[in-house]
Write a protein that holds these residues in place. Structure first.
Motif, PDB file in Angstrom:
ATOM      1  N   ALA A 113      -9.008   6.053   9.141  1.00 44.65           N
ATOM      2  CA  ALA A 113      -8.305   6.447   7.920  1.00 44.65           C
ATOM      3  C   ALA A 113      -9.023   7.614   7.267  1.00 44.65           C
ATOM      4  O   ALA A 113     -10.178   7.919   7.568  1.00 44.65           O
ATOM      5  CB  ALA A 113      -8.231   5.261   6.973  1.00 44.65           C
ATOM      6  N   ILE A 114      -8.318   8.255   6.346  1.00 45.22           N
ATOM      7  CA  ILE A 114      -8.905   9.408   5.669  1.00 45.22           C
ATOM      8  C   ILE A 114     -10.136   8.996   4.885  1.00 45.22           C
ATOM      9  O   ILE A 114     -11.103   9.756   4.795  1.00 45.22           O
ATOM     10  CB  ILE A 114      -7.842  10.055   4.757  1.00 45.22           C
ATOM     11  CG1 ILE A 114      -6.786  10.748   5.607  1.00 45.22           C
ATOM     12  CG2 ILE A 114      -8.477  11.043   3.783  1.00 45.22           C
ATOM     13  CD1 ILE A 114      -5.677  11.403   4.820  1.00 45.22           C
ATOM     14  N   ILE A 115     -10.143   7.799   4.336  1.00 46.75           N
ATOM     15  CA  ILE A 115     -11.300   7.352   3.569  1.00 46.75           C
ATOM     16  C   ILE A 115     -12.544   7.259   4.436  1.00 46.75           C
ATOM     17  O   ILE A 115     -13.663   7.385   3.956  1.00 46.75           O
ATOM     18  CB  ILE A 115     -11.016   5.988   2.905  1.00 46.75           C
ATOM     19  CG1 ILE A 115     -12.135   5.633   1.921  1.00 46.75           C
ATOM     20  CG2 ILE A 115     -10.841   4.901   3.939  1.00 46.75           C
ATOM     21  CD1 ILE A 115     -11.881   4.374   1.143  1.00 46.75           C
ATOM     22  N   GLU A 116     -12.360   7.047   5.749  1.00 38.75           N
ATOM     23  CA  GLU A 116     -13.498   6.989   6.664  1.00 38.75           C
ATOM     24  C   GLU A 116     -13.975   8.361   7.084  1.00 38.75           C
ATOM     25  O   GLU A 116     -15.179   8.614   7.161  1.00 38.75           O
ATOM     26  CB  GLU A 116     -13.108   6.205   7.922  1.00 38.75           C
ATOM     27  CG  GLU A 116     -12.912   4.730   7.706  1.00 38.75           C
ATOM     28  CD  GLU A 116     -12.576   4.021   8.997  1.00 38.75           C
ATOM     29  OE1 GLU A 116     -13.240   3.026   9.302  1.00 38.75           O
ATOM     30  OE2 GLU A 116     -11.650   4.464   9.709  1.00 38.75           O
ATOM     31  N   ASN A 117     -13.029   9.260   7.350  1.00 40.94           N
ATOM     32  CA  ASN A 117     -13.377  10.511   8.026  1.00 40.94           C
ATOM     33  C   ASN A 117     -13.484  11.714   7.106  1.00 40.94           C
ATOM     34  O   ASN A 117     -14.020  12.738   7.514  1.00 40.94           O
ATOM     35  CB  ASN A 117     -12.338  10.808   9.116  1.00 40.94           C
ATOM     36  CG  ASN A 117     -12.380   9.778  10.229  1.00 40.94           C
ATOM     37  OD1 ASN A 117     -13.406   9.152  10.461  1.00 40.94           O
ATOM     38  ND2 ASN A 117     -11.254   9.588  10.904  1.00 40.94           N
ATOM     39  N   ARG A 144     -25.862   5.916  11.475  1.00 38.91           N
ATOM     40  CA  ARG A 144     -26.240   4.911  10.500  1.00 38.91           C
ATOM     41  C   ARG A 144     -25.940   5.414   9.088  1.00 38.91           C
ATOM     42  O   ARG A 144     -25.404   4.682   8.249  1.00 38.91           O
ATOM     43  CB  ARG A 144     -27.715   4.565  10.643  1.00 38.91           C
ATOM     44  CG  ARG A 144     -28.153   3.437   9.691  1.00 38.91           C
ATOM     45  CD  ARG A 144     -29.570   2.987   9.972  1.00 38.91           C
ATOM     46  NE  ARG A 144     -30.551   4.008   9.616  1.00 38.91           N
ATOM     47  CZ  ARG A 144     -31.248   4.715  10.490  1.00 38.91           C
ATOM     48  NH1 ARG A 144     -31.053   4.520  11.798  1.00 38.91           N
ATOM     49  NH2 ARG A 144     -32.119   5.623  10.106  1.00 38.91           N
ATOM     50  N   LEU A 145     -26.275   6.661   8.815  1.00 44.03           N
ATOM     51  CA  LEU A 145     -25.972   7.226   7.503  1.00 44.03           C
ATOM     52  C   LEU A 145     -24.466   7.317   7.276  1.00 44.03           C
ATOM     53  O   LEU A 145     -23.979   7.096   6.171  1.00 44.03           O
ATOM     54  CB  LEU A 145     -26.608   8.617   7.382  1.00 44.03           C
ATOM     55  CG  LEU A 145     -28.140   8.657   7.364  1.00 44.03           C
ATOM     56  CD1 LEU A 145     -28.635  10.098   7.334  1.00 44.03           C
ATOM     57  CD2 LEU A 145     -28.682   7.897   6.165  1.00 44.03           C
ATOM     58  N   HIS A 146     -23.722   7.610   8.346  1.00 45.85           N
ATOM     59  CA  HIS A 146     -22.270   7.697   8.227  1.00 45.85           C
ATOM     60  C   HIS A 146     -21.676   6.354   7.819  1.00 45.85           C
ATOM     61  O   HIS A 146     -20.877   6.282   6.880  1.00 45.85           O
ATOM     62  CB  HIS A 146     -21.682   8.156   9.565  1.00 45.85           C
ATOM     63  CG  HIS A 146     -20.174   8.132   9.599  1.00 45.85           C
ATOM     64  ND1 HIS A 146     -19.403   9.007   8.879  1.00 45.85           N
ATOM     65  CD2 HIS A 146     -19.321   7.323  10.277  1.00 45.85           C
ATOM     66  CE1 HIS A 146     -18.120   8.746   9.101  1.00 45.85           C
ATOM     67  NE2 HIS A 146     -18.045   7.731   9.953  1.00 45.85           N
ATOM     68  N   TYR A 147     -22.087   5.288   8.502  1.00 44.93           N
ATOM     69  CA  TYR A 147     -21.509   3.981   8.198  1.00 44.93           C
ATOM     70  C   TYR A 147     -22.038   3.395   6.894  1.00 44.93           C
ATOM     71  O   TYR A 147     -21.353   2.632   6.227  1.00 44.93           O
ATOM     72  CB  TYR A 147     -21.736   3.018   9.368  1.00 44.93           C
ATOM     73  CG  TYR A 147     -20.854   3.356  10.544  1.00 44.93           C
ATOM     74  CD1 TYR A 147     -19.475   3.230  10.436  1.00 44.93           C
ATOM     75  CD2 TYR A 147     -21.392   3.836  11.723  1.00 44.93           C
ATOM     76  CE1 TYR A 147     -18.656   3.559  11.497  1.00 44.93           C
ATOM     77  CE2 TYR A 147     -20.580   4.172  12.791  1.00 44.93           C
ATOM     78  CZ  TYR A 147     -19.205   4.031  12.676  1.00 44.93           C
ATOM     79  OH  TYR A 147     -18.397   4.363  13.717  1.00 44.93           O
ATOM     80  N   GLU A 148     -23.243   3.756   6.513  1.00 46.79           N
ATOM     81  CA  GLU A 148     -23.709   3.357   5.192  1.00 46.79           C
ATOM     82  C   GLU A 148     -22.853   3.996   4.104  1.00 46.79           C
ATOM     83  O   GLU A 148     -22.544   3.374   3.077  1.00 46.79           O
ATOM     84  CB  GLU A 148     -25.176   3.742   5.014  1.00 46.79           C
ATOM     85  CG  GLU A 148     -26.145   2.850   5.777  1.00 46.79           C
ATOM     86  CD  GLU A 148     -27.587   3.293   5.610  1.00 46.79           C
ATOM     87  OE1 GLU A 148     -27.801   4.414   5.087  1.00 46.79           O
ATOM     88  OE2 GLU A 148     -28.502   2.539   6.007  1.00 46.79           O
ATOM     89  N   GLY A 149     -22.469   5.235   4.346  1.00 46.56           N
ATOM     90  CA  GLY A 149     -21.569   5.898   3.411  1.00 46.56           C
ATOM     91  C   GLY A 149     -20.206   5.233   3.355  1.00 46.56           C
ATOM     92  O   GLY A 149     -19.611   5.095   2.292  1.00 46.56           O
ATOM     93  N   LEU A 150     -19.702   4.796   4.528  1.00 44.87           N
ATOM     94  CA  LEU A 150     -18.411   4.112   4.552  1.00 44.87           C
ATOM     95  C   LEU A 150     -18.469   2.801   3.786  1.00 44.87           C
ATOM     96  O   LEU A 150     -17.539   2.457   3.050  1.00 44.87           O
ATOM     97  CB  LEU A 150     -17.983   3.847   5.996  1.00 44.87           C
ATOM     98  CG  LEU A 150     -17.617   5.073   6.846  1.00 44.87           C
ATOM     99  CD1 LEU A 150     -17.051   4.616   8.174  1.00 44.87           C
ATOM    100  CD2 LEU A 150     -16.624   5.966   6.130  1.00 44.87           C
ATOM    101  N   ILE A 151     -19.540   2.059   3.968  1.00 45.84           N
ATOM    102  CA  ILE A 151     -19.685   0.792   3.253  1.00 45.84           C
ATOM    103  C   ILE A 151     -19.680   1.030   1.747  1.00 45.84           C
ATOM    104  O   ILE A 151     -19.045   0.306   0.981  1.00 45.84           O
ATOM    105  CB  ILE A 151     -20.973   0.074   3.706  1.00 45.84           C
ATOM    106  CG1 ILE A 151     -20.810  -0.426   5.144  1.00 45.84           C
ATOM    107  CG2 ILE A 151     -21.309  -1.084   2.772  1.00 45.84           C
ATOM    108  CD1 ILE A 151     -22.083  -1.002   5.737  1.00 45.84           C
ATOM    109  N   PHE A 152     -20.373   2.092   1.315  1.00 45.32           N
ATOM    110  CA  PHE A 152     -20.376   2.417  -0.109  1.00 45.32           C
ATOM    111  C   PHE A 152     -18.977   2.784  -0.589  1.00 45.32           C
ATOM    112  O   PHE A 152     -18.548   2.386  -1.674  1.00 45.32           O
ATOM    113  CB  PHE A 152     -21.343   3.575  -0.376  1.00 45.32           C
ATOM    114  CG  PHE A 152     -21.281   4.109  -1.781  1.00 45.32           C
ATOM    115  CD1 PHE A 152     -21.893   3.430  -2.816  1.00 45.32           C
ATOM    116  CD2 PHE A 152     -20.585   5.282  -2.059  1.00 45.32           C
ATOM    117  CE1 PHE A 152     -21.841   3.916  -4.111  1.00 45.32           C
ATOM    118  CE2 PHE A 152     -20.517   5.768  -3.351  1.00 45.32           C
ATOM    119  CZ  PHE A 152     -21.149   5.088  -4.372  1.00 45.32           C
ATOM    120  N   ARG A 153     -18.225   3.539   0.231  1.00 44.20           N
ATOM    121  CA  ARG A 153     -16.874   3.938  -0.159  1.00 44.20           C
ATOM    122  C   ARG A 153     -15.968   2.730  -0.354  1.00 44.20           C
ATOM    123  O   ARG A 153     -15.198   2.665  -1.314  1.00 44.20           O
ATOM    124  CB  ARG A 153     -16.282   4.876   0.901  1.00 44.20           C
ATOM    125  CG  ARG A 153     -16.995   6.218   0.997  1.00 44.20           C
ATOM    126  CD  ARG A 153     -16.371   7.099   2.053  1.00 44.20           C
ATOM    127  NE  ARG A 153     -17.114   8.351   2.217  1.00 44.20           N
ATOM    128  CZ  ARG A 153     -16.711   9.362   2.977  1.00 44.20           C
ATOM    129  NH1 ARG A 153     -15.572   9.266   3.646  1.00 44.20           N
ATOM    130  NH2 ARG A 153     -17.429  10.453   3.081  1.00 44.20           N
TER     131      ARG A 153
END
Length: 586
Positions: free
Chosen positions: A4-8, A462-471
């Motif tokens: 989804a756009i929120i992920e990418n 890891r930084l990418h998915y940490e950002g997704l979790i925060f989003r």
């Protein structure tokens, strides 16, 4: 794998989108607080006591005017009526709406009238749970010379609820009771310039009609209508927001249909939310300016009910789908043991037998995700409660389409029923909000569990998915904030005086509440459809060469993990999804 756009979407672009929506939200509040006037205006009327001297001789209804060229014969007090030997049945309380030298306008949208009796204490005529019988007629005209046309006529009853704050002695005779205001009339359209009310209090001692109601001295009315300036601002907002939500909804669904797989449940629910928002946005109220549509209030309530039912149901499914998705995430990433540290460079596919039953259970959850029937226990009460409120609304405003003087509060049974509906609705709203908080807490807990797989990833991912979790956590908090702000602003609008003074400017709090909350719902729906639309980006393709991950699904499958419940690759489910499902079936 696409997401989804929120992920990418990059953090920079996401911040720009968030700030833009926040500015629009602030503008929505300022439009109501600084530009629009107060939503409604009260106008106080004192009924004129007219004498109907030709009532018995004339077949045609005679409308008595309190002022003007053809005004009625008046008396100032009932003592004067006794001296002139005028019977109570020949006294008519006349009220002209609006006051002299003013006109009503279709921009006022509706007219609500509240009744207030001025009753003096008398030991010979006390009040004890008395019921007032009212013979009332409503007429209209559009100029000052034409005849009055009857609009409605009814015989109504209203129960008096009066308190005498001092001792009931002879010395206190003549003091007024403190009586509650009574609902009297509601008209869903103000299509005419002038209205006339003629109110009679017929007396029949044999039938005990209007006996024991105290000494009524005066009748006061409070007319409440929507301000024309606020109506124009409200219509302008609807006109602007309708194409905005409609365009983003079409764009969102077009992206969904371009995918090779059928839409999943959450995607369908998001579309339904957009449709309900568009339905409430369509400014059909413009037609009420030129047409006498008295059903507009009822139609507006129905539209609001559909939207809020859809919104409450969406939140339940939204949180529920994320709960199942986070469990599936854990199964794919941890249960298969596919993610390995680069230092080890061990071939990936290593199945832990102890987790196979766990994997099968989670895959069963995954198959249940797209079934609406899974949520019937949570969505069912929302639908039932909305249906009950619809019935309650039809019992009052539905009847008022033919009799504007009807009120469900006019009888003891109706009052108790109405109070029961309000209390139950308030309790259910609080319980729903607590349940929503509990579901969001569970989502937070499960999303935090995803961090267990993060040490196995490269630093960039890891930084990418940490950002997704925060989003996702931030989006859940925004959801709760939207629900809470609605309740908070509603309470504020009820308890304060309606406006604050800010320097040389007057801030209309009630107007800011209406425009701000209305804008907030539109921005929230807009953001959900935008952020959960399929993205055309494929994160990680440029970074996959540096990863030491192997397996049947390829070098990039293990780390390219989705956090949304809605999107898979445009060509269908990923290889790891297919392979895991096949092994679970075996």
């Amino acid at each position: 794998m696409a997401g989804a756009i929120i992920e990418n979407m990059s953090t920079k672009k996401l911040v720009i989108v968030g700030v833009t929506l926040l500015l629009f939200q602030a503008f929505a509040f300022m439009v109501g607080g600084l530009i629009a006037p107060s939503p409604t205006s009260p106008v106080h009327y004192l009924a004129t006591k007219c004498v109907d001297t030709v009532k018995k001789q004339q077949q045609k209804t005679e409308w008595l005017l309190p002022w003007g060229p053809n005004q009625c014969d008046k008396i100032q007090t009932f003592d004067e009526a006794v001296v002139k030997m005028i019977e109570a049945n020949n006294i008519v309380f006349a009220v002209h709406i609006p006051p002299p030298n003013k006109e009503m306008s279709p921009w006022f949208q509706f007219m609500l009238v509240i009744l207030q009796f001025d009753i003096a204490f008398s030991r010979r005529n006390p009040i004890d749970g008395a019921v007032v019988h009212i013979d009332v007629g409503l007429a209209y005209r559009d100029d000052t010379v034409s005849e009055w046309t009857e609009m409605a006529h009814s015989f109504e009853q209203r129960k008096l609820n009066c308190n005498f704050t001092t001792t009931k002695t002879s010395e206190n005779e003549g003091r007024y009771y403190e009586c509650d205001s009574l609902p009297f009339m509601e008209v869903g359209s103000v299509a005419h310039k002038y209205y006339l009310l003629n109110i009679r209090l017929p007396v029949n001692e044999r039938k005990k009609i209007n006996v024991g109601i105290g000494e009524i001295k005066d009748i006061r009315l409070i007319g409440i209508h929507q301000n024309g300036g606020f109506t124009k601002v409200w219509f302008a907002m609807k006109t602007f927001l309708t194409p905005s939500i409609l365009i983003i909804m079409i764009w969102y669904w077009r992206r969904i249909t371009l995918m090779s797989r059928p839409p999943v449940l959450l995607e369908k629910v998001i579309l339904a939310l957009g449709i309900s928002m568009t339905f409430i946005n369509i400014p059909v109220e413009w037609f009420s300016v030129g047409f006498n549509w008295t059903w507009m209030l009822l139609f507006g309530d129905i539209r609001q009910g559909i939207f809020y039912s859809m919104l409450l149901s969406f939140w339940i499914i939204f949180c529920g789908e994320h709960l199942m998705e986070t469990q599936f995430f854990e199964t794919l990433v941890l249960g298969r043991g596919e993610l390995k540290m680069c230092e080890l460079c061990v071939p990936a596919i290593k199945i832990f037998s102890a987790l196979e039953r766990h994997l099968t259970k989670k895959l069963q959850d995954q198959t249940e995700r797209n079934r609406f029937s899974v949520y019937w226990k949570q969505v069912g009460p929302v639908v039932f409660g909305s249906f009950c409120l619809f019935i309650f609304d039809m019992c009052e405003r539905g009847v008022q389409l033919t009799n504007p003087f009807f009120s469900i509060w006019g009888s003891d049974v109706g009052t108790e029923l109405a109070m029961a509906f309000i209390i139950v609705a308030g309790i259910c709203a609080c319980l729903y909000f607590l349940f929503l908080c509990f579901m969001v807490f569970q989502v937070f807990r499960n999303i935090s569990g995803k961090r267990m797989s993060l040490p196995a990833m490269s630093k960039a991912r890891r930084l990418h998915y940490e950002g997704l979790i925060f989003r996702f956590k931030f989006l859940m908090l925004v959801t709760l904030a939207c629900a809470a702000l609605t309740v908070i602003f509603f309470i504020i609008s009820q308890v304060n005086e309606g406006h604050w003074h800010w320097g040389e400017h007057t801030v209309q709090v009630n107007s800011a509440f209406f425009t701000g909350i209305y804008g907030m719902w539109n921005l929230y729906v807009f953001a959900i459809m935008f952020l959960y639309a399929p993205s055309h980006k494929r994160y990680g393709d440029e970074q996959s060469s540096g990863q030491c991950l192997t397996g049947v699904a390829g070098a990039n499958s293990g780390e390219d993990i989705q956090l949304t419940t809605t999107i898979t690759h445009v060509d269908g489910p990923t290889e790891i999804y297919k392979m895991t499902g096949k092994e679970a079936q075996e």
